[in-house]
Design a protein around this motif. Sequence first.
Motif, PDB file in Angstrom:
ATOM      1  N   LEU A 181       0.818  -1.216   0.000  1.00 50.96           N
ATOM      2  CA  LEU A 181       0.000   0.000   0.000  1.00 50.96           C
ATOM      3  C   LEU A 181       0.852   1.267   0.000  1.00 50.96           C
ATOM      4  CD1 LEU A 181      -2.863  -1.076   2.431  1.00 50.96           C
ATOM      5  CD2 LEU A 181      -2.739  -1.263  -0.063  1.00 50.96           C
ATOM      6  N   PHE A 182       2.050   1.183   0.550  1.00 54.75           N
ATOM      7  CA  PHE A 182       2.943   2.336   0.473  1.00 54.75           C
ATOM      8  C   PHE A 182       3.359   2.579  -0.976  1.00 54.75           C
ATOM      9  CE2 PHE A 182       3.977   1.202   5.021  1.00 54.75           C
ATOM     10  CZ  PHE A 182       3.422   2.351   5.563  1.00 54.75           C
ATOM     11  N   GLU A 183       3.680   1.492  -1.669  1.00 59.10           N
ATOM     12  CA  GLU A 183       4.058   1.624  -3.083  1.00 59.10           C
ATOM     13  C   GLU A 183       2.897   2.175  -3.900  1.00 59.10           C
ATOM     14  OE1 GLU A 183       4.695  -0.901  -1.159  1.00 59.10           O
ATOM     15  OE2 GLU A 183       6.858  -1.294  -1.284  1.00 59.10           O
ATOM     16  N   GLU A 184       1.688   1.717  -3.612  1.00 62.50           N
ATOM     17  CA  GLU A 184       0.512   2.231  -4.323  1.00 62.50           C
ATOM     18  C   GLU A 184       0.333   3.726  -4.093  1.00 62.50           C
ATOM     19  OE1 GLU A 184      -3.029   0.055  -3.518  1.00 62.50           O
ATOM     20  OE2 GLU A 184      -2.164  -1.888  -4.077  1.00 62.50           O
TER      21      GLU A 184
ATOM     22  N   ALA B  82      -1.596   5.672   2.705  1.00 56.26           N
ATOM     23  CA  ALA B  82      -1.387   4.229   2.811  1.00 56.26           C
ATOM     24  C   ALA B  82      -1.888   3.698   4.148  1.00 56.26           C
ATOM     25  CB  ALA B  82       0.096   3.913   2.638  1.00 56.26           C
ATOM     26  N   TYR B  83      -1.684   4.460   5.212  1.00 56.13           N
ATOM     27  CA  TYR B  83      -2.156   4.066   6.547  1.00 56.13           C
ATOM     28  C   TYR B  83      -3.680   3.902   6.520  1.00 56.13           C
ATOM     29  CZ  TYR B  83      -2.681   4.174  11.667  1.00 56.13           C
ATOM     30  OH  TYR B  83      -2.994   3.875  12.989  1.00 56.13           O
TER      31      TYR B  83
ATOM     32  N   GLU C 108      -8.746   0.503   6.239  1.00 58.09           N
ATOM     33  CA  GLU C 108      -9.939   0.065   5.509  1.00 58.09           C
ATOM     34  C   GLU C 108      -9.824  -1.405   5.113  1.00 58.09           C
ATOM     35  OE1 GLU C 108     -12.635   1.547   5.260  1.00 58.09           O
ATOM     36  OE2 GLU C 108     -12.328   3.708   5.271  1.00 58.09           O
ATOM     37  N   ALA C 109      -8.655  -1.812   4.658  1.00 59.93           N
ATOM     38  CA  ALA C 109      -8.458  -3.192   4.206  1.00 59.93           C
ATOM     39  C   ALA C 109      -8.506  -4.182   5.361  1.00 59.93           C
ATOM     40  CB  ALA C 109      -7.124  -3.301   3.476  1.00 59.93           C
TER      41      ALA C 109
END
Length: 309
Positions: free
Chosen positions: A59-62, A229-230, A235-236
């Motif tokens: 998620l950080f990369e996204e 990302a956090y 949410e995920a």
Amino acid sequence: MNKIIKGFMIAFLVSSSVLINGIKVQAQEERKETAVDLLVGVMPATDSAPIFWADEYGLFEEAGISVQVELFTNAMNQQSSAQTQQIDVYMASLVEFIIARENNTDAGAITTTTDGVFPIVVSPEYDGGEEVKIGLMEISVTNYIADLFLTDYVLDKQFIAEVPLRIQMLLAGELDMAVLPEPMATNAAAQGLDKILINESQDFSPNVMIFNQETLENDATIVAAFHEAYNAAVEAMKGQEDAVRALLIERLGLDAAIQDDIILPTYHLTRVPSEEYVEEARAWVETLLDQKISVTYDELVVKDYVSGD
């Protein structure tokens, strides 16, 4: 005791300032050679789960950033790494940061609170008496929680920075109680200790994420991406409690047998503690150190990156 604590802190800050500045320069030079956007310091706590999740699932990369997560079991070591800019953002107790910011205007700022659970762990040799030898870290959330919730006891405070050492001393009967973050509390309970969950009525957890001043001033886009990302991780993680517990077990190197017993908090999107909550913590710090704390709420907190929920 308060005067001793205060004197020690002042002496430490003065004597170590040259050393810290030297380490800071070296860290900055080494940092130029890495492609990592953010070095993130976390503690062995449920608070770290959204960061672990964002790291594990890309998620950080996204969000467009490269992140390296470093786990600390000693908050003093993490604070030293933050002061010397060996990490850019880190998890710490609110009371710890109030003192850090009071003594250093360049200490950075809180950008979000985190969500944690802090049970009391009890030695099987504890006799149930009013006087309790309890393991804590001195300037930390554990000391704050003990004063807040263990008002029916006479506390003989033993200041032990390392979380694993507190567990060892409980097992050896050298402590009656200790305040530990979850899931370390559950890990201790699996070794024969009793775990007592404190029902905290407050809306906010006493742990926060702090970005250093240089990153806040020069890398606002990166800071925003971290919070993006956090939030995506929070949410995920909804409805994925078993996966969250399994990830904590893996990242913290704990026994998989305790997985089902780990107590998870309700994870929130990024938000900052209220002024009222910070004021309660500030009052406790003033009592601890026997001195006036002048740093203001707006100097402690940056609201630019909160989403709320």
